[in-house]
Design an enzyme around this catalytic site. Structure first.
Site, PDB file in Angstrom:
ATOM      1  N   HIS A  85       0.915  -1.052  -0.189  1.00  0.00           N
ATOM      2  CA  HIS A  85       0.083   0.368  -0.227  1.00  0.00           C
ATOM      3  C   HIS A  85       1.383   1.117   0.046  1.00  0.00           C
ATOM      4  O   HIS A  85       0.573   1.988  -0.582  1.00  0.00           O
ATOM      5  CB  HIS A  85      -0.853   0.115   1.624  1.00  0.00           C
ATOM      6  CG  HIS A  85      -2.407  -0.615   0.673  1.00  0.00           C
ATOM      7  ND1 HIS A  85      -2.848  -1.264   2.612  1.00  0.00           N
ATOM      8  CD2 HIS A  85      -2.739  -1.462   0.229  1.00  0.00           C
ATOM      9  CE1 HIS A  85      -3.806  -2.135   2.013  1.00  0.00           C
ATOM     10  NE2 HIS A  85      -3.887  -2.460   0.593  1.00  0.00           N
ATOM     11  N   TYR A  95      -9.651   4.981   2.817  1.00  0.00           N
ATOM     12  CA  TYR A  95      -9.954   3.941   3.225  1.00  0.00           C
ATOM     13  C   TYR A  95     -11.762   3.952   3.641  1.00  0.00           C
ATOM     14  O   TYR A  95     -12.401   2.460   3.900  1.00  0.00           O
ATOM     15  CB  TYR A  95      -9.588   3.464   4.875  1.00  0.00           C
ATOM     16  CG  TYR A  95      -8.406   2.680   4.550  1.00  0.00           C
ATOM     17  CD1 TYR A  95      -8.239   1.145   4.574  1.00  0.00           C
ATOM     18  CD2 TYR A  95      -6.697   3.388   4.330  1.00  0.00           C
ATOM     19  CE1 TYR A  95      -7.099  -0.081   4.520  1.00  0.00           C
ATOM     20  CE2 TYR A  95      -5.179   2.770   4.309  1.00  0.00           C
ATOM     21  CZ  TYR A  95      -5.522   1.396   4.333  1.00  0.00           C
ATOM     22  OH  TYR A  95      -4.733   0.033   3.399  1.00  0.00           O
ATOM     23  N   GLU A 137       0.909   1.938   7.781  1.00  0.00           N
ATOM     24  CA  GLU A 137       1.389   2.689   6.812  1.00  0.00           C
ATOM     25  C   GLU A 137       2.021   4.337   7.102  1.00  0.00           C
ATOM     26  O   GLU A 137       2.892   4.472   6.294  1.00  0.00           O
ATOM     27  CB  GLU A 137      -0.102   2.440   5.580  1.00  0.00           C
ATOM     28  CG  GLU A 137      -0.250   1.710   4.970  1.00  0.00           C
ATOM     29  CD  GLU A 137      -1.258   1.405   4.947  1.00  0.00           C
ATOM     30  OE1 GLU A 137      -1.857   2.107   4.709  1.00  0.00           O
ATOM     31  OE2 GLU A 137      -1.806   0.177   4.744  1.00  0.00           O
ATOM     32  N   GLN A 207       5.030  -3.345  -9.613  1.00  0.00           N
ATOM     33  CA  GLN A 207       5.727  -3.676  -8.714  1.00  0.00           C
ATOM     34  C   GLN A 207       6.950  -4.083  -9.566  1.00  0.00           C
ATOM     35  O   GLN A 207       6.911  -5.266 -10.103  1.00  0.00           O
ATOM     36  CB  GLN A 207       5.674  -4.057  -7.639  1.00  0.00           C
ATOM     37  CG  GLN A 207       4.437  -2.918  -6.532  1.00  0.00           C
ATOM     38  CD  GLN A 207       3.285  -3.561  -6.361  1.00  0.00           C
ATOM     39  OE1 GLN A 207       2.155  -4.168  -7.127  1.00  0.00           O
ATOM     40  NE2 GLN A 207       2.737  -2.139  -7.253  1.00  0.00           N
ATOM     41  N   TYR A 208       8.392  -3.214  -8.921  1.00  0.00           N
ATOM     42  CA  TYR A 208       9.098  -4.265  -9.848  1.00  0.00           C
ATOM     43  C   TYR A 208      10.376  -3.803  -8.634  1.00  0.00           C
ATOM     44  O   TYR A 208      10.906  -3.397  -8.511  1.00  0.00           O
ATOM     45  CB  TYR A 208      10.054  -3.766 -11.272  1.00  0.00           C
ATOM     46  CG  TYR A 208       9.400  -3.855 -12.091  1.00  0.00           C
ATOM     47  CD1 TYR A 208       9.017  -5.356 -12.560  1.00  0.00           C
ATOM     48  CD2 TYR A 208       8.593  -2.732 -12.825  1.00  0.00           C
ATOM     49  CE1 TYR A 208       7.598  -4.938 -14.349  1.00  0.00           C
ATOM     50  CE2 TYR A 208       7.620  -2.950 -13.738  1.00  0.00           C
ATOM     51  CZ  TYR A 208       7.134  -3.964 -14.003  1.00  0.00           C
ATOM     52  OH  TYR A 208       6.006  -4.333 -15.380  1.00  0.00           O
ATOM     53  N   THR A 279      15.687 -12.126  -9.953  1.00  0.00           N
ATOM     54  CA  THR A 279      16.614  -9.950 -10.249  1.00  0.00           C
ATOM     55  C   THR A 279      16.297  -9.591  -8.399  1.00  0.00           C
ATOM     56  O   THR A 279      17.109  -8.943  -8.135  1.00  0.00           O
ATOM     57  CB  THR A 279      15.221  -9.311 -10.313  1.00  0.00           C
ATOM     58  OG1 THR A 279      13.771  -9.585 -10.528  1.00  0.00           O
ATOM     59  CG2 THR A 279      14.407  -9.046 -11.923  1.00  0.00           C
TER      60      THR A 279
END
Ligand code: HEM
EC number: 1.14.12.17
Length: 404
Positions: A85, A95, A137, A207-208, A279
């Site tokens: 997140h 939220y 978070e 995402q990577y 990776t």
């Protein structure tokens, strides 16, 4: 704090919601995106189509509800999701929107069975669960922004270098265009890229994993070109391969993720990867080789064959410098692979091979790859007596289950 009656209602209704899980989540997302189409800028549209994310989010709310009076129990899960997140830029104000439409989904699907009392109890429970995420978070946002070279949200990076690593994998070397410091990261962590693709209504975020060690003036990602541009990962990866050239600017969020190499432990390390799952493993390998070249590392990589085997020379060069034993498995080696002796074992990584070749008593095992690979490695290690505290893994995309 929730009162006991509310807790009892929640616990007794979880199974009902789980039973109707698929329907509830379908209604929930449909209504939410109808009313808040802007959220399609953050959600992975492809995952939506597949229903994976739909199950993941609501499923976690139900799972959390089972522990509503003891949320510490699920803190590791909250932590992992909160990393994702934070990387995506999810904020507290999001939220209540999710809560509203999840509740609406429950009402619509259960009909009269969803009494006011039940809806009221679930509203309270959702708020408690949401607060747990929001506070974890918030800490992560602060941490990401406060470290040297850190930042909040997305920061523009230039593609300084684009390097083809195999027929299907290409690396992108990314440098911040402000020329300022670059936050360090833990080997195994990932970044998010937010892409605006011409002609597309919404942005895409993916995402990577970072594929080199920290401490450089760039971040490197190595992206597999997934088949078919209409498939979930295909759209973004093909765009990166085909349309993003050196000099292009990409929006990147700060490194995140709770799958990383514990550099404090002095136990040997075994890094196993399948395909582009290599990776994060190369990041770990390069980090150990730089920080602790005396550490015993086994780097096991499984690929289809030499054509799709990325970062081969880099791993070999690192192995030559440090105490690294590198083993390459090819499932379908080509004639050229055979002639050049470019692999060590033909076939898959098996339990038998692990038993005969790896010291299973002390090492920490880290692995990443396609789901069947992960399942096979996980079950082999467990069957061979490797304890859970020494098994570390990460999935691509939404979390899946490793259970058979
Ligand atoms: C991902 C749970 C709230 C947006 C996820 C995942 C879970 C989850 C389990 C998958 C994690 C992974 O793949 O590693 C929850 C729970 C929530 C919540 C339990 C509420 C208590 C939100 C909110 C938003 C949001 C408020 C934004 C409106 C996303 C997005 C993803 C995600 C965009 C990535 C998956 C995708 O792109 O489809 N969440 N989430 N979530 N969540 Fe949440």
């Amino acid at each position: 704090m929730l009162d006991q009656k509310t807790i009892d209602i929640i616990k007794s209704t979880v199974p009902v919601l789980e039973e109707h899980g698929e329907q509830i989540t379908t209604v929930f997302y449909k209504r939410m995106f109808e009313n808040h189409p802007e959220l399609l800028n953050i959600f992975n549209h492809a995952n939506q189509k597949q229903g994976r994310q739909q199950r993941a989010l609501a499923g976690t709310v139900y799972a959390a509800a089972k522990y509503i009076d003891n949320l510490e129990m699920i803190l590791p899960v909250v932590n992992q999701i909160a990393h994702k997140h934070r990387s995506l830029g999810i904020l507290p104000e999001h939220y209540p929107i999710v809560g509203k439409y999840l509740l609406l989904g429950i009402k619509e699907v259960l009909g009269d069975a969803a009494t006011d009392e039940i809806i009221h109890a679930w509203t309270e429970a959702y708020d408690v669960i949401a607060d747990a995420f929001i506070s974890v978070e918030a800490e992560m946002y602060d941490e990401a922004a406060s470290q040297n070279g850190g930042w909040k949200g997305f920061r523009p990076f230039i593609v300084a270098n684009k390097v083809e690593e195999s027929e299907v994998i290409t690396s992108f070397y990314l440098k911040p265009i402000d020329g300022k410091a670059l936050a360090s990261f833990k080997p195994g962590q990932y970044i998010s890229i937010k892409l605006e693709i011409e002609g597309e209504e919404f942005t895409h975020i993916r995402q990577y994993s970072l594929s080199d060690a920290p401490g450089k003036d760039y971040y490197r990602i190595s992206v597999k070109k997934e088949a078919g541009i209409e498939t979930p990962d295909g759209k973004v990866s093909n765009y990166l391969h085909n349309s993003v050239e050196e000099g292009e600017v990409l929006q990147i969020s700060a490194p995140a993720g709770d799958f990383f190499l514990d550099t404090e432990r002095d136990t040997p390390v075994v890094l196993l990867s399948g395909g582009v799952g290599l990776t994060p493993m190369v990041s770990m390998l390069n980090t150990v080789a730089e920080l602790n070249p005396e550490k015993e590392v086994t780097f096991i990589h499984a690929a289809l064959n030499g054509k799709v085997h990325a970062l081969k020379e880099e791993v070999a060069a690192t192995a030559a410098k440090a105490k690294v034993n590198s083993v390459v498995f090819y499932d379908q080696p080509t004639e050229e692979d055979r002639q050049s002796n470019s692999f060590d074992v033909e076939g898959y990584i098996t339990k038998k091979w692990l038993k005969e070749n790896i010291d299973l008593d002390q090492a920490d095992f880290y692995f990443c790859g396609p789901v069947p690979f992960m399942k096979a490695v996980n079950s082999s290690l467990k069957a061979l007596g490797v304890t859970e505290d020494r098994i570390h893994f990460e999935f691509f995309g939404p979390m899946a289950s490793l259970e058979a």
